[in-house]
Design a protein around this motif. Structure first.
Motif, PDB file in Angstrom:
ATOM      1  N   MET A 125     -29.829-103.145 -35.886  1.00  0.00           N
ATOM      2  CA  MET A 125     -30.705-101.891 -36.399  1.00  0.00           C
ATOM      3  C   MET A 125     -29.742-100.689 -35.311  1.00  0.00           C
ATOM      4  SD  MET A 125     -32.699-102.857 -38.099  1.00  0.00           S
ATOM      5  CE  MET A 125     -32.849-100.578 -38.959  1.00  0.00           C
ATOM      6  N   ARG A 126     -29.389 -99.743 -35.757  1.00  0.00           N
ATOM      7  CA  ARG A 126     -28.314 -99.055 -35.972  1.00  0.00           C
ATOM      8  C   ARG A 126     -28.450 -97.300 -35.930  1.00  0.00           C
ATOM      9  NH1 ARG A 126     -22.453-102.069 -36.617  1.00  0.00           N
ATOM     10  NH2 ARG A 126     -22.772-103.876 -34.704  1.00  0.00           N
ATOM     11  N   MET A 127     -27.487 -96.172 -35.483  1.00  0.00           N
ATOM     12  CA  MET A 127     -28.017 -95.176 -35.958  1.00  0.00           C
ATOM     13  C   MET A 127     -27.137 -93.827 -36.508  1.00  0.00           C
ATOM     14  SD  MET A 127     -29.652 -93.396 -32.198  1.00  0.00           S
ATOM     15  CE  MET A 127     -29.063 -94.625 -30.561  1.00  0.00           C
ATOM     16  N   TYR A 128     -27.305 -93.821 -37.463  1.00  0.00           N
ATOM     17  CA  TYR A 128     -26.288 -92.905 -38.662  1.00  0.00           C
ATOM     18  C   TYR A 128     -27.409 -92.124 -38.548  1.00  0.00           C
ATOM     19  CZ  TYR A 128     -25.014 -98.399 -38.816  1.00  0.00           C
ATOM     20  OH  TYR A 128     -24.532 -99.112 -38.923  1.00  0.00           O
ATOM     21  N   ALA A 129     -26.594 -90.665 -38.920  1.00  0.00           N
ATOM     22  CA  ALA A 129     -26.850 -89.118 -39.366  1.00  0.00           C
ATOM     23  C   ALA A 129     -25.512 -88.825 -40.821  1.00  0.00           C
ATOM     24  CB  ALA A 129     -26.539 -88.581 -37.759  1.00  0.00           C
ATOM     25  N   SER A 130     -25.431 -87.910 -40.808  1.00  0.00           N
ATOM     26  CA  SER A 130     -24.478 -87.475 -42.177  1.00  0.00           C
ATOM     27  C   SER A 130     -23.726 -86.402 -41.083  1.00  0.00           C
ATOM     28  CB  SER A 130     -25.129 -86.122 -43.271  1.00  0.00           C
ATOM     29  OG  SER A 130     -25.869 -85.653 -42.480  1.00  0.00           O
ATOM     30  N   PRO A 131     -22.456 -86.484 -42.146  1.00  0.00           N
ATOM     31  CA  PRO A 131     -21.359 -85.658 -41.711  1.00  0.00           C
ATOM     32  C   PRO A 131     -21.702 -84.426 -41.238  1.00  0.00           C
ATOM     33  CG  PRO A 131     -20.393 -86.661 -42.862  1.00  0.00           C
ATOM     34  CD  PRO A 131     -22.015 -86.986 -43.536  1.00  0.00           C
ATOM     35  N   GLU A 132     -22.668 -83.095 -41.923  1.00  0.00           N
ATOM     36  CA  GLU A 132     -23.464 -82.392 -41.928  1.00  0.00           C
ATOM     37  C   GLU A 132     -24.286 -81.640 -41.005  1.00  0.00           C
ATOM     38  OE1 GLU A 132     -22.046 -83.841 -46.220  1.00  0.00           O
ATOM     39  OE2 GLU A 132     -23.080 -84.287 -44.732  1.00  0.00           O
ATOM     40  N   TYR A 133     -25.042 -82.660 -40.678  1.00  0.00           N
ATOM     41  CA  TYR A 133     -25.604 -82.731 -39.367  1.00  0.00           C
ATOM     42  C   TYR A 133     -25.214 -82.727 -37.816  1.00  0.00           C
ATOM     43  CZ  TYR A 133     -29.048 -83.856 -36.289  1.00  0.00           C
ATOM     44  OH  TYR A 133     -30.454 -83.891 -35.202  1.00  0.00           O
ATOM     45  N   LEU A 134     -24.110 -83.866 -37.983  1.00  0.00           N
ATOM     46  CA  LEU A 134     -23.856 -83.894 -36.849  1.00  0.00           C
ATOM     47  C   LEU A 134     -23.246 -82.956 -36.990  1.00  0.00           C
ATOM     48  CD1 LEU A 134     -22.555 -87.364 -36.704  1.00  0.00           C
ATOM     49  CD2 LEU A 134     -24.699 -86.047 -35.232  1.00  0.00           C
ATOM     50  N   GLU A 135     -22.056 -81.771 -38.240  1.00  0.00           N
ATOM     51  CA  GLU A 135     -20.985 -80.254 -37.635  1.00  0.00           C
ATOM     52  C   GLU A 135     -22.360 -79.216 -37.333  1.00  0.00           C
ATOM     53  OE1 GLU A 135     -18.650 -77.848 -40.022  1.00  0.00           O
ATOM     54  OE2 GLU A 135     -18.971 -78.932 -41.208  1.00  0.00           O
ATOM     55  N   ALA A 136     -23.599 -79.730 -37.998  1.00  0.00           N
ATOM     56  CA  ALA A 136     -24.057 -78.504 -37.307  1.00  0.00           C
ATOM     57  C   ALA A 136     -25.204 -78.040 -36.307  1.00  0.00           C
ATOM     58  CB  ALA A 136     -25.782 -78.310 -38.513  1.00  0.00           C
ATOM     59  N   HIS A 137     -25.671 -79.807 -35.386  1.00  0.00           N
ATOM     60  CA  HIS A 137     -26.219 -79.861 -34.781  1.00  0.00           C
ATOM     61  C   HIS A 137     -25.294 -80.565 -33.777  1.00  0.00           C
ATOM     62  CE1 HIS A 137     -30.005 -79.115 -36.412  1.00  0.00           C
ATOM     63  NE2 HIS A 137     -29.055 -80.063 -37.516  1.00  0.00           N
ATOM     64  N   GLY A 138     -24.433 -80.712 -33.924  1.00  0.00           N
ATOM     65  CA  GLY A 138     -23.175 -81.355 -32.618  1.00  0.00           C
ATOM     66  C   GLY A 138     -23.748 -83.041 -32.437  1.00  0.00           C
ATOM     67  N   VAL A 139     -22.813 -83.695 -31.838  1.00  0.00           N
ATOM     68  CA  VAL A 139     -22.661 -85.082 -31.473  1.00  0.00           C
ATOM     69  C   VAL A 139     -23.036 -85.909 -30.517  1.00  0.00           C
ATOM     70  CG1 VAL A 139     -21.231 -87.252 -31.435  1.00  0.00           C
ATOM     71  CG2 VAL A 139     -20.740 -85.226 -33.173  1.00  0.00           C
ATOM     72  N   PRO A 140     -23.978 -86.325 -30.770  1.00  0.00           N
ATOM     73  CA  PRO A 140     -24.348 -87.019 -28.795  1.00  0.00           C
ATOM     74  C   PRO A 140     -23.859 -87.961 -28.448  1.00  0.00           C
ATOM     75  CG  PRO A 140     -26.076 -87.418 -31.038  1.00  0.00           C
ATOM     76  CD  PRO A 140     -25.238 -86.497 -31.387  1.00  0.00           C
ATOM     77  N   THR A 141     -23.664 -87.775 -26.798  1.00  0.00           N
ATOM     78  CA  THR A 141     -22.529 -88.311 -26.143  1.00  0.00           C
ATOM     79  C   THR A 141     -23.321 -89.448 -25.711  1.00  0.00           C
ATOM     80  OG1 THR A 141     -22.445 -86.513 -24.400  1.00  0.00           O
ATOM     81  CG2 THR A 141     -20.815 -86.718 -26.536  1.00  0.00           C
ATOM     82  N   GLU A 142     -24.077 -89.311 -24.972  1.00  0.00           N
ATOM     83  CA  GLU A 142     -25.519 -89.831 -23.880  1.00  0.00           C
ATOM     84  C   GLU A 142     -26.846 -90.336 -24.900  1.00  0.00           C
ATOM     85  OE1 GLU A 142     -25.789 -87.043 -19.832  1.00  0.00           O
ATOM     86  OE2 GLU A 142     -24.027 -88.167 -20.975  1.00  0.00           O
ATOM     87  N   ILE A 143     -27.610 -91.057 -24.275  1.00  0.00           N
ATOM     88  CA  ILE A 143     -28.178 -91.079 -24.525  1.00  0.00           C
ATOM     89  C   ILE A 143     -29.713 -90.670 -24.349  1.00  0.00           C
ATOM     90  CG2 ILE A 143     -29.568 -93.020 -22.722  1.00  0.00           C
ATOM     91  CD1 ILE A 143     -30.642 -93.281 -26.498  1.00  0.00           C
ATOM     92  N   SER A 144     -29.487 -89.743 -23.246  1.00  0.00           N
ATOM     93  CA  SER A 144     -30.403 -88.545 -23.068  1.00  0.00           C
ATOM     94  C   SER A 144     -29.957 -87.275 -24.206  1.00  0.00           C
ATOM     95  CB  SER A 144     -29.741 -87.783 -21.525  1.00  0.00           C
ATOM     96  OG  SER A 144     -28.781 -87.693 -21.603  1.00  0.00           O
ATOM     97  N   ASP A 145     -29.215 -87.177 -24.576  1.00  0.00           N
ATOM     98  CA  ASP A 145     -29.233 -86.517 -25.959  1.00  0.00           C
ATOM     99  C   ASP A 145     -29.510 -86.138 -26.659  1.00  0.00           C
ATOM    100  OD1 ASP A 145     -26.694 -85.312 -24.199  1.00  0.00           O
ATOM    101  OD2 ASP A 145     -25.190 -85.935 -25.437  1.00  0.00           O
ATOM    102  N   ILE A 146     -30.983 -87.351 -27.333  1.00  0.00           N
ATOM    103  CA  ILE A 146     -31.609 -87.860 -28.109  1.00  0.00           C
ATOM    104  C   ILE A 146     -32.437 -86.858 -28.827  1.00  0.00           C
ATOM    105  CG2 ILE A 146     -33.035 -89.649 -27.361  1.00  0.00           C
ATOM    106  CD1 ILE A 146     -30.796 -89.912 -30.756  1.00  0.00           C
ATOM    107  N   GLN A 147     -32.622 -86.332 -27.053  1.00  0.00           N
ATOM    108  CA  GLN A 147     -33.550 -85.674 -26.806  1.00  0.00           C
ATOM    109  C   GLN A 147     -33.741 -83.889 -28.034  1.00  0.00           C
ATOM    110  OE1 GLN A 147     -34.807 -83.701 -23.236  1.00  0.00           O
ATOM    111  NE2 GLN A 147     -32.860 -85.091 -22.876  1.00  0.00           N
ATOM    112  N   ASN A 148     -32.964 -84.367 -28.467  1.00  0.00           N
ATOM    113  CA  ASN A 148     -31.893 -82.375 -28.890  1.00  0.00           C
ATOM    114  C   ASN A 148     -32.273 -82.646 -30.467  1.00  0.00           C
ATOM    115  OD1 ASN A 148     -32.370 -81.163 -26.088  1.00  0.00           O
ATOM    116  ND2 ASN A 148     -29.982 -82.257 -26.128  1.00  0.00           N
ATOM    117  N   HIS A 149     -32.289 -83.937 -30.642  1.00  0.00           N
ATOM    118  CA  HIS A 149     -32.011 -84.403 -32.397  1.00  0.00           C
ATOM    119  C   HIS A 149     -33.421 -84.756 -32.531  1.00  0.00           C
ATOM    120  CE1 HIS A 149     -27.964 -83.610 -32.127  1.00  0.00           C
ATOM    121  NE2 HIS A 149     -27.585 -84.273 -30.762  1.00  0.00           N
ATOM    122  N   ARG A 150     -33.321 -84.314 -34.207  1.00  0.00           N
ATOM    123  CA  ARG A 150     -34.771 -85.573 -34.907  1.00  0.00           C
ATOM    124  C   ARG A 150     -34.342 -86.661 -35.017  1.00  0.00           C
ATOM    125  NH1 ARG A 150     -34.727 -81.900 -38.887  1.00  0.00           N
ATOM    126  NH2 ARG A 150     -36.395 -80.588 -37.316  1.00  0.00           N
TER     127      ARG A 150
END
Length: 301
Positions: free
Chosen positions: A162-187
């Motif tokens: 099991m891994r984590m994936y996102a669309s290019p459009e979502y990441l362009e709009a909301h940024g790419v998390p670089t560490e696990i703590s960044d996950i709190q800023n994403h849905r």
């Protein structure tokens, strides 16, 4: 006991109606009714409660229906094995697997199997519940753990994570998390902890939610999670086998993943010589090999 009467009784009990059973058996309603009454007289009991809206089995009828169901399963099994002695692969094959693997990986590939064996009839049953193969609830199972039932032939097909994936459009709009703590800023889009799923996925989701995730969407199957990710709704926790069919998906936080989950194919020992089972097993193994090559080509492992 007269098998024809038992067969007609079973059809009536299954349909809950004399008329519908007659249609299925190509008999008149009166002929079906006579056979049921004759069976009740022979057994000296009442098998159905008769209501305006249909027929309901009595306690005695339930006992007989359980017996006829077992008999019909055995006859179907014997018929399938007899037909499998022919050179051609045809007839019904009941395959069970999980909602995610069946909908996202297996079903899109079945066209190749039908191209090769056009007379095969696949009954694909997507269940998180483990069906009883020795009792012929299904002929073949693909499960996310090694089956524990006795008298099964089992083969390990592959491993998934099991891994984590996102669309290019979502990441362009909301940024790419670089560490696990960044996950709190994403849905986070995932199956809810405690929903029917592999333990590895549940553990990964619980560890992510522990990082004070502010907004999330939980869906009770991976197909729903995937659709939400494709719709640019957030970062989804998904099995890695989907990637070759959705190459635009971007893996997020590649150092974070679940433990390895084994995938097994299993079928009853009595179907060892079944040409339908062999054809399906060989097809799945060939697709797994192609899947591995594709993943290596994409650098997904």
């Amino acid at each position: 006991m007269d098998w024809d009467k038992l067969r007609i009784f079973h059809a009536v009990a299954d349909a809950g109606s004399l008329t519908h059973a007659g249609d299925a058996l190509h008999l008149s309603q009166s002929a079906v009714s006579r056979q049921v009454r004759a069976l009740e007289e022979a057994l000296n009991t009442t098998l159905f409660h008769r209501h305006a809206r249909g027929l309901i089995l009595t306690e005695q009828g339930e006992l007989l229906f359980e017996a006829t169901s077992s008999m019909i399963k055995r006859i179907d099994s014997a018929t399938a094995r007899i037909r499998d002695s022919e050179e051609e692969v045809f007839g019904q094959l009941k395959v069970t697997t999980t909602h995610g693997f069946g909908a996202l990986w297996l079903a899109p590939r079945l066209a190749k199997l039908y191209d090769k064996y056009p007379d095969l009839k696949i009954d694909l049953m997507l269940e998180e519940r483990v069906l009883d193969l020795p009792m012929r609830e299904a002929d073949v199972a693909i499960r996310m753990k090694e089956p524990s039932q006795a008298d099964l032939i089992r083969k390990r097909l592959m491993s998934i994570r099991m891994r984590m994936y996102a669309s290019p459009e979502y990441l362009e709009a909301h940024g790419v998390p670089t560490e696990i703590s960044d996950i709190q800023n994403h849905r986070l889009i995932c199956q809810a902890p405690g929903a029917p799923q592999v333990m590895a996925g549940e553990q990964l989701v619980e560890s992510l939610l522990a990082h004070d995730v502010q907004t999330s969407l939980t869906v009770n199957n991976y197909f729903g999670v995937l659709q939400a990710v494709v719709a640019n709704l957030g970062i989804g926790v998904l099995p890695d086998y989907i990637i070759e069919d959705f190459p635009t998906m971007i893996r997020v936080l590649p150092d974070i993943e679940s433990i390895e989950v084994p995938v097994f194919l299993a079928y009853p020992e009595e179907l060892r010589q079944s040409k339908r089972v062999s054809a399906f097993r060989d097809f799945v193994q060939d697709e797994i090999i192609a899947h591995r090559r594709q993943r290596r080509a994409m650098g997904a492992d």
